[in-house]
Design an enzyme around this catalytic site. Structure first.
Site, mmCIF file in Angstrom:
data_model
loop_
_atom_site.group_PDB
_atom_site.id
_atom_site.type_symbol
_atom_site.label_atom_id
_atom_site.label_comp_id
_atom_site.label_asym_id
_atom_site.label_seq_id
_atom_site.Cartn_x
_atom_site.Cartn_y
_atom_site.Cartn_z
ATOM 1 N N TYR A 156 0.855 -1.186 0.000
ATOM 2 C CA TYR A 156 0.000 0.000 0.000
ATOM 3 C C TYR A 156 0.889 1.234 0.000
ATOM 4 O O TYR A 156 1.840 1.321 0.789
ATOM 5 C CB TYR A 156 -0.898 0.007 1.243
ATOM 6 N N ASP A 209 9.328 2.669 -0.386
ATOM 7 C CA ASP A 209 8.303 3.355 0.401
ATOM 8 C C ASP A 209 8.531 2.972 1.854
ATOM 9 O O ASP A 209 8.113 1.908 2.308
ATOM 10 C CB ASP A 209 6.905 2.935 -0.082
ATOM 11 N N LYS A 257 4.674 9.219 8.576
ATOM 12 C CA LYS A 257 4.445 8.650 9.914
ATOM 13 C C LYS A 257 5.447 9.158 10.970
ATOM 14 O O LYS A 257 5.347 10.296 11.383
ATOM 15 C CB LYS A 257 4.355 7.135 9.804
HETATM 16 C C1 LIG Z 1 0.613 4.829 5.706
HETATM 17 C C2 LIG Z 1 1.340 4.538 4.469
HETATM 18 C C3 LIG Z 1 1.240 5.371 3.345
HETATM 19 C C4 LIG Z 1 0.290 6.517 3.262
HETATM 20 O O1 LIG Z 1 0.588 7.530 4.194
HETATM 21 P P1 LIG Z 1 -0.583 8.560 4.571
HETATM 22 O O2 LIG Z 1 0.105 9.528 5.499
HETATM 23 O O3 LIG Z 1 -1.659 7.759 5.213
HETATM 24 O O4 LIG Z 1 -1.025 9.211 3.323
HETATM 25 C C5 LIG Z 1 2.038 5.093 2.246
HETATM 26 N N1 LIG Z 1 2.864 4.048 2.253
HETATM 27 C C6 LIG Z 1 2.985 3.218 3.302
HETATM 28 C C7 LIG Z 1 3.945 2.078 3.260
HETATM 29 C C8 LIG Z 1 2.206 3.414 4.445
HETATM 30 O O5 LIG Z 1 2.295 2.580 5.461
#
Ligand SMILES: *Cc1c(COP(=O)(O)O)cnc(C)c1O
Length: 433
Positions: free
Chosen positions: A147, A242, A270
């Site tokens: 994701y 990511d 995060k």
């Molecule tokens: C949470 C997350 C996102 C999205 O971040 P948001 O701040 O919710 O837009 C993208 N990539 C990964 C791996 C994530 O865990």
């Protein structure tokens, strides 16, 4: 079973549902995957959440990752209060942005320059735009079950078959948006090689969670990582890690420090915002210099580099440097893993326990989980029952089988043992039917 009232949370949810779609501002919070109605949180402190009914929970979600120091860490709170008094947004540069950028560049050697945005979604969206702008190519490769936020072109699912074009998995995403997104199976080296052999010179970048959290915790194989780096380099495609979830989580320098990898672009979020809205993308200087105003690739944000959020991020990273929690996380994680494995085995519940450091998932399946297909063999109904049994025992787990749970720094052995005891009872209850 312990009694836990949820009257006020249920009322709060009903009220919210009248004015907000589904009663929540992000779908995972609605407990759709486990049934029932969500807790409404009144406050949080250290490793605990308190709901509006006055129940106390040990929090394994940590706002889905950011709260690595626990809630209301005094140094973060002080930094935020000090920043707020100086004004909350300027629309002009300030030194806090440079200070956090320097901390990131110092923490992650593959990141020579970094641009701040306001969410992880913005970070990955901008990272793939940059990869396309830098290479002059269109194709992006992603992996099923990873994701990357709600970016149109990354909101694709695919069956297990390799080399399929992505199909949008949300209405509102035009087919054209995902036409240039190719989806492969995570850890599938053969499919990766095949794709690069066929279309390597058209691929702008490959994006992945280097350690996946978003299908539950799934580690990469060494061969998969080696081939990813080799093939992208050989074909002039950019490798995009990511690390929105894993950055500053699996090690201070993220999954790439832990694994010894060097991607071209890294997306962050995060933890980097210490509980405030921050995302970032960074990487090789020659690539990052393509971003406007240094280069032609457009990307902007009114609240990007927001001073209050920067202050929270700086305080969080400095605390992680001053008292690194990573070794303790590994010891606590191992204790939790041993306890939960034994509890599940004793209850006769088929399971897999995937864990790296402070990230873990207990899958209810006899099949080892290495990709999205094997993750989906898990018994989600059983997970839903386990979730509520744990909730009734004061343990707040991610409300889906396909999410990683997190430890936070203020957790102690006593908290872990409390969790294991709760899980013993919960697993016995679900095994009994
Ligand atoms: C949470 C997350 C996102 C999205 O971040 P948001 O701040 O919710 O837009 C993208 N990539 C990964 C791996 C994530 O865990």
């Amino acid at each position: 079973m312990p009694t836990r009232s949820q009257t006020k949370s249920t009322a709060a949810f009903e009220r919210a549902r009248k004015v907000t779609p589904g009663g929540v501002n992000s779908p995972a919070r609605a407990f759709g995957a486990v049934g029932g109605s969500p807790l409404f949180v009144a406050r949080a402190d250290g490793p605990h959440l308190y709901d509006v009914d006055g129940n106390k929970f040990l929090d394994y979600i940590g706002s889905w990752g950011p709260m690595i120091l626990g809630h209301c860490h005094p140094k973060v709170v002080d930094a935020v209060l000090a920043a707020v008094r100086n004004g909350s947004s300027y629309g002009a540069p300030c030194e806090l942005e440079t200070e956090l950028a320097e901390l990131v560049v110092e923490a992650i050697p593959s990141v020579e320059m970094v641009r701040f945005v306001s969410s992880g979604t913005e970070a990955t969206m901008s990272a793939i735009r940059l990869a396309r702008g830098f290479t002059g190519r269109d194709l992006i490769v992603k992996f099923a079950g990873c994701y990357h936020g709600h970016v149109d072109s990354l909101l694709v699912s695919a069956g297990s078959s390799a080399l399929t074009h992505g199909v949008p998995n949300s209405p509102g995403v035009p087919r054209g948006c995902t036409d240039d997104t190719l989806v492969l199976r995570f850890n599938d080296v053969a499919a990766l090689k095949e794709l690069f052999a066929a279309r390597g010179d058209k691929i702008a970048g490959v994006i992945l969670e280097p350690v996946v959290g978003n299908m539950g915790l799934v580690p990469p194989s060494a061969e998969f990582r080696t081939e990813l780096r080799r093939l992208t380099q050989h074909h002039g495609a950019l490798l995009i890690y990511d690390e929105v979830m894993t950055g500053f989580r699996l090690a201070y320098g993220g999954a790439q420090e832990l694994l010894g990898d060097t991607p071209d672009i890294t997306a962050l979020g995060k933890i980097i915002g210490g509980g405030y809205p921050v995302g970032a993308y960074g990487g090789r200087a020659d690539v990052m210099k393509k971003i406007m105003p240094a280069g032609p690739v457009f990307q902007a944000g009114t609240l990007s580099g927001n001073p209050v959020a920067m202050a929270a991020g700086i305080a969080t990273l400095k605390e992680l440097q001053a008292s690194p929690p990573y070794q303790r996380f590994d010891a606590l994680g191992a204790r939790l893993e041993a306890g939960l494995r034994k509890a599940a085995a004793d209850a006769g519940v088929p399971h897999q326990f995937n864990r790296i450091g402070s990230m873990w998932t207990l899958f209810f399946t006899p099949t080892p989980v290495t990709d999205f297909d094997t993750a989906k063999t898990a018994d989600t109904k059983r997970f839903g029952r386990f979730f509520w049994e744990m909730m009734d025992r004061g343990v707040y787990l991610p409300c889906s089988q396909f999410e990683a749970a997190f430890l936070c720094a203020p957790m102690t052995e006593a908290h872990i043992d409390e969790t294991i005891a709760a899980a013993r009872d919960a697993l016995k209850a679900i095994a009994a039917g």
